[in-house]
Scaffold this motif. Structure first.
Motif, PDB file in Angstrom:
ATOM      1  N   ARG A 136      38.332  -7.278  49.576  1.00  8.55           N
ATOM      2  CA  ARG A 136      38.096  -6.155  50.501  1.00  8.55           C
ATOM      3  C   ARG A 136      38.165  -4.866  49.698  1.00  8.55           C
ATOM      4  O   ARG A 136      39.166  -4.589  48.823  1.00  8.55           O
ATOM      5  CB  ARG A 136      39.105  -6.155  51.689  1.00  8.55           C
ATOM      6  N   GLN A 137      37.118  -3.837  49.949  1.00  4.39           N
ATOM      7  CA  GLN A 137      37.091  -2.565  49.452  1.00  4.39           C
ATOM      8  C   GLN A 137      37.058  -1.609  50.471  1.00  4.39           C
ATOM      9  O   GLN A 137      36.777  -1.538  51.587  1.00  4.39           O
ATOM     10  CB  GLN A 137      35.835  -2.487  48.652  1.00  4.39           C
ATOM     11  N   VAL A 138      38.108  -0.353  50.064  1.00  5.47           N
ATOM     12  CA  VAL A 138      38.560   0.430  50.842  1.00  5.47           C
ATOM     13  C   VAL A 138      38.433   1.771  50.332  1.00  5.47           C
ATOM     14  O   VAL A 138      39.066   2.158  49.186  1.00  5.47           O
ATOM     15  CB  VAL A 138      40.245   0.348  51.384  1.00  5.47           C
ATOM     16  N   LYS A 139      37.635   2.603  50.882  1.00  3.58           N
ATOM     17  CA  LYS A 139      37.688   4.157  50.303  1.00  3.58           C
ATOM     18  C   LYS A 139      38.272   4.953  50.986  1.00  3.58           C
ATOM     19  O   LYS A 139      38.164   5.199  52.318  1.00  3.58           O
ATOM     20  CB  LYS A 139      36.101   4.322  50.438  1.00  3.58           C
ATOM     21  N   MET A 140      39.286   5.685  50.235  1.00  6.36           N
ATOM     22  CA  MET A 140      40.037   6.647  51.002  1.00  6.36           C
ATOM     23  C   MET A 140      39.582   7.972  50.954  1.00  6.36           C
ATOM     24  O   MET A 140      39.203   8.876  49.907  1.00  6.36           O
ATOM     25  CB  MET A 140      41.382   6.862  50.242  1.00  6.36           C
ATOM     26  N   TYR A 141      38.836   8.288  51.810  1.00  8.12           N
ATOM     27  CA  TYR A 141      38.068   9.815  52.130  1.00  8.12           C
ATOM     28  C   TYR A 141      38.965  10.954  52.071  1.00  8.12           C
ATOM     29  O   TYR A 141      40.165  10.871  52.415  1.00  8.12           O
ATOM     30  CB  TYR A 141      37.472   9.708  53.496  1.00  8.12           C
ATOM     31  N   GLY A 142      38.603  12.052  51.472  1.00  9.21           N
ATOM     32  CA  GLY A 142      39.269  13.097  51.109  1.00  9.21           C
ATOM     33  C   GLY A 142      40.272  13.326  50.113  1.00  9.21           C
ATOM     34  O   GLY A 142      41.143  14.145  49.818  1.00  9.21           O
ATOM     35  N   GLN A 143      40.637  11.915  49.312  1.00  8.80           N
ATOM     36  CA  GLN A 143      41.419  11.770  48.457  1.00  8.80           C
ATOM     37  C   GLN A 143      40.753  12.067  46.844  1.00  8.80           C
ATOM     38  O   GLN A 143      39.773  11.672  46.811  1.00  8.80           O
ATOM     39  CB  GLN A 143      42.271  10.435  48.429  1.00  8.80           C
ATOM     40  N   ASN A 144      41.554  12.314  46.002  1.00  9.06           N
ATOM     41  CA  ASN A 144      41.093  12.282  44.503  1.00  9.06           C
ATOM     42  C   ASN A 144      42.076  11.271  43.718  1.00  9.06           C
ATOM     43  O   ASN A 144      43.053  10.585  44.401  1.00  9.06           O
ATOM     44  CB  ASN A 144      41.178  13.660  43.782  1.00  9.06           C
ATOM     45  N   HIS A 145      41.760  11.005  42.581  1.00 15.24           N
ATOM     46  CA  HIS A 145      42.661  10.081  41.878  1.00 15.24           C
ATOM     47  C   HIS A 145      44.187  10.232  41.941  1.00 15.24           C
ATOM     48  O   HIS A 145      44.685   9.217  41.843  1.00 15.24           O
ATOM     49  CB  HIS A 145      42.165  10.045  40.163  1.00 15.24           C
ATOM     50  N   ALA A 146      44.728  11.312  41.981  1.00  9.23           N
ATOM     51  CA  ALA A 146      46.089  11.487  42.166  1.00  9.23           C
ATOM     52  C   ALA A 146      46.615  11.157  43.520  1.00  9.23           C
ATOM     53  O   ALA A 146      47.973  10.893  43.754  1.00  9.23           O
ATOM     54  CB  ALA A 146      46.587  13.024  41.727  1.00  9.23           C
ATOM     55  N   TYR A 147      45.792  10.854  44.660  1.00  3.46           N
ATOM     56  CA  TYR A 147      46.226  10.590  45.755  1.00  3.46           C
ATOM     57  C   TYR A 147      47.179  11.726  46.340  1.00  3.46           C
ATOM     58  O   TYR A 147      48.067  11.292  47.163  1.00  3.46           O
ATOM     59  CB  TYR A 147      46.682   9.278  46.063  1.00  3.46           C
TER      60      TYR A 147
END
Length: 258
Positions: free
Chosen positions: A225-236
């Protein structure tokens, strides 16, 4: 104190052909962690006679049957803020014991390509971590890797694809490199485990630009499963708590289906 001195003395006398990374940086991180008294227990493990540090945190409300090994990003350490620290401490509140380990390091300015010849050393550390967790009662062990840690996890599981419960790869890149350890695109189809591929909307280019390619590579795995975290950058840094919740919720689901 004596035990700590003996461990550090081993670092200093190791021949260079055994140790490929930057042991001085590991010692500095270890000293800082011991000084700051982090949540959990500092443990010293061994792989190929090389000691490395781990932070073990027991599950709060259950035994340690379910456990995760947490792998930090390139050049970092086992209590890296915010994501690694959050994963290893918050997941222990949700019935998962956690073992965040120090991965081998290069010098401070080293790039991604400089780390590929450390992947076998990282694999040895992951295997030693599995043994440690099994000896402490773990039966279901998942691997969580972030950035370069995710690459190291994929490399390790490609060689032993059914060894653990699941893989969570956070910000997994597909590098444009010809060296064998960097062939993440060939590793993904070999991993038959439940596989969560999680990345940020504003992640690094070799993560964002290859998201569709990773989905296609995982399409034959029914539990990919792939999940894209919107509004986040690599550092989360925007909402690491939401990322962590996605991880333990998905792992709980996989555990119940197992």
């Amino acid at each position: 104190m004596i035990e700590r001195f003996l461990i550090w003395a081993v670092f200093l006398i190791l021949p260079s052909e055994i140790w490929a990374g930057d042991q001085q940086r590991e010692l500095e991180y270890a000293a800082s962690l011991e000084k700051n008294n982090p949540v959990g227990q500092i443990v010293w493990l061994n792989s190929e006679q090389v000691p490395f540090l781990g932070l073990f945190t027991q599950a709060e409300r259950t035994d340690n049957t379910n456990a995760v090994i947490v792998l930090h990003d390139r050049g970092e350490y086992p209590d890296q803020l915010p994501l690694i620290h959050g994963l290893r401490t918050v997941m222990s509140q949700h019935n998962w014991s956690t073992l965040a380990i120090q991965l081998p390091l290069r010098e401070i300015d080293a790039g991604a390509a400089d780390y590929y010849d450390l992947f076998d050393e990282a694999r040895g550390r992951i295997q030693a971590s599995v043994i440690y967790l099994r000896d402490n009662g773990a039966k279901n062990i998942a691997l969580i890797g972030y950035g370069t840690g995710a690459e190291m996890a994929a490399y390790t599981l490609s060689l032993d694809p059914d060894a653990l419960l699941a893989l969570v790869a956070i910000s997994l890149p597909l590098p444009s490199s010809s060296v064998p350890p960097a062939q993440i695109a060939t590793f993904i189809p070999k991993i038959a485990l439940p596989f969560l591929d999680l990345y940020a909307e504003f992640d690094l280019p070799d993560v964002v630009d290859t998201a569709r390619q990773r989905r296609m590579l995982g399409k034959d795995n029914p539990v990919y499963r792939q999940v894209k975290m919107y509004g986040q950058n690599h550092a989360y840094q925007q909402d690491s708590a939401l990322v962590i919740k996605r991880v333990y919720s998905w792992l709980d689901l996989m555990l119940n289906q197992n």
